[in-house]
Each structure stands twice: as structure tokens, then as C-alpha cells.
Design a protein around this motif. Sequence first.
Motif, PDB file in Angstrom:
ATOM      1  N   GLN A 109       0.835  -1.217   0.000  1.00 31.68           N
ATOM      2  CA  GLN A 109       0.000   0.000   0.000  1.00 31.68           C
ATOM      3  C   GLN A 109       0.861   1.255   0.000  1.00 31.68           C
ATOM      4  OE1 GLN A 109      -0.078   1.813   3.172  1.00 31.68           O
ATOM      5  NE2 GLN A 109      -1.858   3.159   2.966  1.00 31.68           N
ATOM      6  N   LEU A 110       1.894   1.278   0.862  1.00 30.69           N
ATOM      7  CA  LEU A 110       2.696   2.509   0.980  1.00 30.69           C
ATOM      8  C   LEU A 110       3.519   2.747  -0.281  1.00 30.69           C
ATOM      9  CD1 LEU A 110       3.577   4.921   2.689  1.00 30.69           C
ATOM     10  CD2 LEU A 110       5.502   3.530   3.469  1.00 30.69           C
ATOM     11  N   LEU A 111       4.148   1.697  -0.786  1.00 21.29           N
ATOM     12  CA  LEU A 111       4.998   1.902  -1.960  1.00 21.29           C
ATOM     13  C   LEU A 111       4.168   2.325  -3.174  1.00 21.29           C
ATOM     14  CD1 LEU A 111       7.717  -0.882  -1.646  1.00 21.29           C
ATOM     15  CD2 LEU A 111       7.889   1.540  -1.098  1.00 21.29           C
ATOM     16  N   ALA A 112       2.983   1.751  -3.316  1.00 23.49           N
ATOM     17  CA  ALA A 112       2.119   2.146  -4.444  1.00 23.49           C
ATOM     18  C   ALA A 112       1.729   3.616  -4.303  1.00 23.49           C
ATOM     19  CB  ALA A 112       0.880   1.251  -4.490  1.00 23.49           C
ATOM     20  N   ALA A 113       1.370   4.027  -3.096  1.00 28.31           N
ATOM     21  CA  ALA A 113       0.977   5.429  -2.883  1.00 28.31           C
ATOM     22  C   ALA A 113       2.177   6.351  -3.086  1.00 28.31           C
ATOM     23  CB  ALA A 113       0.393   5.600  -1.476  1.00 28.31           C
ATOM     24  N   ALA A 114       3.353   5.940  -2.603  1.00 29.02           N
ATOM     25  CA  ALA A 114       4.547   6.782  -2.710  1.00 29.02           C
ATOM     26  C   ALA A 114       4.908   6.998  -4.182  1.00 29.02           C
ATOM     27  CB  ALA A 114       5.709   6.131  -1.956  1.00 29.02           C
ATOM     28  N   ARG A 115       4.864   5.921  -4.963  1.00 25.58           N
ATOM     29  CA  ARG A 115       5.178   6.057  -6.401  1.00 25.58           C
ATOM     30  C   ARG A 115       4.150   6.959  -7.070  1.00 25.58           C
ATOM     31  NH1 ARG A 115       5.338  -0.087  -6.336  1.00 25.58           N
ATOM     32  NH2 ARG A 115       7.456  -0.513  -5.621  1.00 25.58           N
ATOM     33  N   ALA A 116       2.870   6.787  -6.682  1.00 28.55           N
ATOM     34  CA  ALA A 116       1.797   7.564  -7.329  1.00 28.55           C
ATOM     35  C   ALA A 116       1.915   9.047  -6.998  1.00 28.55           C
ATOM     36  CB  ALA A 116       0.430   7.031  -6.884  1.00 28.55           C
ATOM     37  N   VAL A 117       2.211   9.373  -5.743  1.00 34.06           N
ATOM     38  CA  VAL A 117       2.265  10.811  -5.425  1.00 34.06           C
ATOM     39  C   VAL A 117       3.502  11.454  -6.033  1.00 34.06           C
ATOM     40  CG1 VAL A 117       0.832  10.579  -3.347  1.00 34.06           C
ATOM     41  CG2 VAL A 117       3.333  10.617  -3.097  1.00 34.06           C
ATOM     42  N   LYS A 118       4.573  10.679  -6.121  1.00 30.36           N
ATOM     43  CA  LYS A 118       5.766  11.236  -6.772  1.00 30.36           C
ATOM     44  C   LYS A 118       5.459  11.517  -8.251  1.00 30.36           C
ATOM     45  CE  LYS A 118      10.602  10.832  -7.656  1.00 30.36           C
ATOM     46  NZ  LYS A 118      11.855  10.144  -7.480  1.00 30.36           N
ATOM     47  N   ALA A 119       4.848  10.545  -8.898  1.00 36.70           N
ATOM     48  CA  ALA A 119       4.514  10.732 -10.322  1.00 36.70           C
ATOM     49  C   ALA A 119       3.521  11.881 -10.504  1.00 36.70           C
ATOM     50  CB  ALA A 119       3.932   9.438 -10.886  1.00 36.70           C
ATOM     51  N   GLY A 120       2.660  12.090  -9.509  1.00 29.84           N
ATOM     52  CA  GLY A 120       1.623  13.114  -9.619  1.00 29.84           C
ATOM     53  C   GLY A 120       2.073  14.508  -9.251  1.00 29.84           C
TER      54      GLY A 120
ATOM     55  N   GLU B 108      13.288   4.164  -1.982  1.00 30.20           N
ATOM     56  CA  GLU B 108      12.901   3.881  -3.359  1.00 30.20           C
ATOM     57  C   GLU B 108      12.586   5.133  -4.172  1.00 30.20           C
ATOM     58  OE1 GLU B 108       9.990   0.657  -4.477  1.00 30.20           O
ATOM     59  OE2 GLU B 108       9.482   2.217  -5.960  1.00 30.20           O
ATOM     60  N   THR B 109      11.896   6.080  -3.546  1.00 30.73           N
ATOM     61  CA  THR B 109      11.426   7.245  -4.322  1.00 30.73           C
ATOM     62  C   THR B 109      12.320   8.465  -4.177  1.00 30.73           C
ATOM     63  OG1 THR B 109      10.107   8.032  -2.462  1.00 30.73           O
ATOM     64  CG2 THR B 109       9.000   6.551  -4.030  1.00 30.73           C
ATOM     65  N   GLY B 110      13.094   8.514  -3.114  1.00 32.83           N
ATOM     66  CA  GLY B 110      13.893   9.709  -2.843  1.00 32.83           C
ATOM     67  C   GLY B 110      13.094  10.820  -2.167  1.00 32.83           C
ATOM     68  N   LEU B 111      11.788  10.580  -1.923  1.00 33.29           N
ATOM     69  CA  LEU B 111      10.977  11.625  -1.289  1.00 33.29           C
ATOM     70  C   LEU B 111      11.279  11.696   0.205  1.00 33.29           C
ATOM     71  CD1 LEU B 111       7.436  10.941  -2.851  1.00 33.29           C
ATOM     72  CD2 LEU B 111       9.063  12.727  -3.510  1.00 33.29           C
ATOM     73  N   PRO B 112      11.504  12.908   0.746  1.00 36.13           N
ATOM     74  CA  PRO B 112      11.622  13.029   2.201  1.00 36.13           C
ATOM     75  C   PRO B 112      10.300  12.640   2.874  1.00 36.13           C
ATOM     76  CG  PRO B 112      12.043  15.151   1.102  1.00 36.13           C
ATOM     77  CD  PRO B 112      11.618  14.181   0.050  1.00 36.13           C
ATOM     78  N   ILE B 113      10.402  12.277   4.130  1.00 37.76           N
ATOM     79  CA  ILE B 113       9.267  11.711   4.874  1.00 37.76           C
ATOM     80  C   ILE B 113       8.803  12.655   5.982  1.00 37.76           C
ATOM     81  CG2 ILE B 113       8.622   9.840   6.481  1.00 37.76           C
ATOM     82  CD1 ILE B 113       9.191   8.827   3.676  1.00 37.76           C
ATOM     83  N   VAL B 114       7.474  12.851   6.067  1.00 37.39           N
ATOM     84  CA  VAL B 114       6.912  13.480   7.271  1.00 37.39           C
ATOM     85  C   VAL B 114       5.965  12.479   7.913  1.00 37.39           C
ATOM     86  CG1 VAL B 114       5.121  14.718   5.927  1.00 37.39           C
ATOM     87  CG2 VAL B 114       5.643  15.434   8.249  1.00 37.39           C
ATOM     88  N   THR B 115       6.147  12.288   9.228  1.00 33.35           N
ATOM     89  CA  THR B 115       5.295  11.348   9.952  1.00 33.35           C
ATOM     90  C   THR B 115       5.100  11.846  11.382  1.00 33.35           C
ATOM     91  OG1 THR B 115       4.875   8.979  10.290  1.00 33.35           O
ATOM     92  CG2 THR B 115       7.114   9.741  10.757  1.00 33.35           C
ATOM     93  N   GLU B 116       3.968  11.445  11.946  1.00 35.16           N
ATOM     94  CA  GLU B 116       3.585  12.023  13.251  1.00 35.16           C
ATOM     95  C   GLU B 116       4.304  11.368  14.421  1.00 35.16           C
ATOM     96  OE1 GLU B 116      -0.593  12.685  13.796  1.00 35.16           O
ATOM     97  OE2 GLU B 116      -0.379  13.054  15.958  1.00 35.16           O
ATOM     98  N   VAL B 117       4.709  12.209  15.365  1.00 35.97           N
ATOM     99  CA  VAL B 117       5.185  11.709  16.653  1.00 35.97           C
ATOM    100  C   VAL B 117       4.112  12.078  17.672  1.00 35.97           C
ATOM    101  CG1 VAL B 117       6.673  13.768  16.991  1.00 35.97           C
ATOM    102  CG2 VAL B 117       7.055  11.721  18.366  1.00 35.97           C
TER     103      VAL B 117
END
Length: 294
Positions: A65-76, A112-121
Motif C-alpha cells: 500500500q505505501l509503496l504504491a501510494a509513494a510512487r503515485a504521489v511522486k509521479a503526480g 525507493e522514491t527519494g521523497l523526504p518523509i513526514v510522519t507524526e510523533v
Amino acid sequence: MPDVNRGDEAPRHTSGVCDGISADLRLTARAANPAGTVVEVRGVRIGGPEVVIIAGPCAVESEAQLLAAARAVKAGGASVLRGGAFKPRTSPYSFRGLELEGLRLLALARAETGLPIVTEVMDARHLPAVADCADILQVGSRNMQNFTLLEEVGRSGMPVLLKRGMSATLAEYLQAAEYICAAGNTQVILCERGIRTFETSTRNTLDLNAVPMLHRETHLPVLVDPSHGTGHAWMVPALASAAVAAGADGLLIEVHCDPGAALSDGVNSLTPDRFRQMVQQVARVAAAVGRAIL
Ligand code: PEP
Ligand code: MN
């Protein structure tokens, strides 16, 4: 040059009662850095002339799920990936995130995508693990006034995306940001995500007043999250466009390849196709106000 959208030429106090933000903002007031703060993460500049799109699923659910979404948002057109590993949920029986496994998957998606990550603490006890994976620490709406957490993320020195509390005034919001700055960290990104009002047709009321008001009162970058701000995927493109027209420095957008199967917030998540179309629409609005998408 005076900024017409920031009210640079308007009198600061005109009406007596609703007269802007009145609080002791030693580090967050615009006067502390009149040129504006730019937060740079892995080459992505947030708060500069370009509008930054942060997108990804509400929650990290699985590697596929995450990798598919990550690739899609990068492409988008996204330049930062979002995804919750620790999820604040109203019911303790809802899906609350994959926690440490979710962090591992986010790191994989970045590799995989090179996109930096934001996630909640969500809790200071998780900070070492989250800081180890994240490029930007998210402090969620429900924790906006968790003052010990604010001080801890301040001490971490890492970029922090601080979401507005759902019932917080802008004065309370900027004082929360001030806590982070006072702990030695001015790498703070603000995010309007909707407030509670009497309206029931939407999950929250997206307070776009916040965008010019915050730009006038503080030097910190201002993002808008129309996904939580409306709670309806179909409304997200319209409010994303409105946010950019109002001067937002970026957008936080929830995207899922199969929103109907999402474990959280499928109802406000865009499909990759709708996301891509939204970015194209937002790019035209950005051009109209003299900006571009990063
Ligand atoms: C989120 O962005 O994942 C989130 C939980 O949002 P908020 O804190 O604004 O409710
Ligand atoms: Mn969500």
C-alpha cells in the motif's frame, strides 16, 4: 516591496476587538525574521517562492500500500511523502497504525522514491524512533498544546510540521510554535487543517483566514490540509486551489490507491488520478498568483 496579501500597508489594528494576534511571540513574530523562514529538507525548500505538495496515505498500512501510494504521489507532483505510523484515533478500537514497522516502511519508501518523509510523533517516548526515520516530525492537531512534546521536538532540532489544534485560536497556535522555537528550533512549518464550528456537513471548517493572518503575524511557512479540513475527497481540489490562491506555501493531501479499502480516512483520500488532476489545477492557480509548484 509590500506584500498585498499580507496586508503590509494596512493599519495593524482597526476594529478594537478582532484586531489580529495578540501574544508574546518573541521568536515566531514576523519581525523576528521579516524575510520569512525557509525550512529545507533533503533539498526541498518549504516557505520559498514555490508551492510544495506533501502527499501520501493517512496511515501506513502495508509495504504494498505505501509503496504504491509513494510512487503515485511522486509521479503526480508531490515532493514530500506523508504517512502515519502512529495514528491518533478517536476510538481505541480503530486501526492505530503499524508503529515501528510503519517507520521501517516509510524509510523503505524514501529509499525507493527519494521523497523526504513526514510522519507524526504522538508521544515523546516515541521520539528517538520517529526521529531516526523521519525528515520532518509531525505534531498533530490533538497534541498542539502538549507542551512537553513541543519542547522535546524543539530540542531535537529537526524540522517540525505543527498542525493547528481543532479548537485553537491563532494566538494559541503561534504560542505552541513559540514553545518549539524557545527550545532552540525555529525549523517549524505551520499547517491549517480545519477547525470545529457549528457546521456539520463537513468534518471541519477549513479556516483559510488563517493563511494571510499567519503570514502577516509570523515568518514561519504556512501549509493547508484540505483533506482533514473538509473530510470529503471531492472537495479537496477546490479547497487546495483556494488555499494556494490565499497564499499557502504548500499543501498536505491524503492519497490512497484504493480509498474504499483504506484503514483510515478513505473518505477524504484522493485516488492517484484525482491527485494528479488536482496538482494540474493547483499549478494553474499558483501561476495566477505568481508562484509555481515545486
Ligand atoms: C494527520 O495528518 O495524519 C492527522 C492525524 O491530522 P490532524 O492531526 O490534523 O487530525
Ligand atoms: Mn487522516
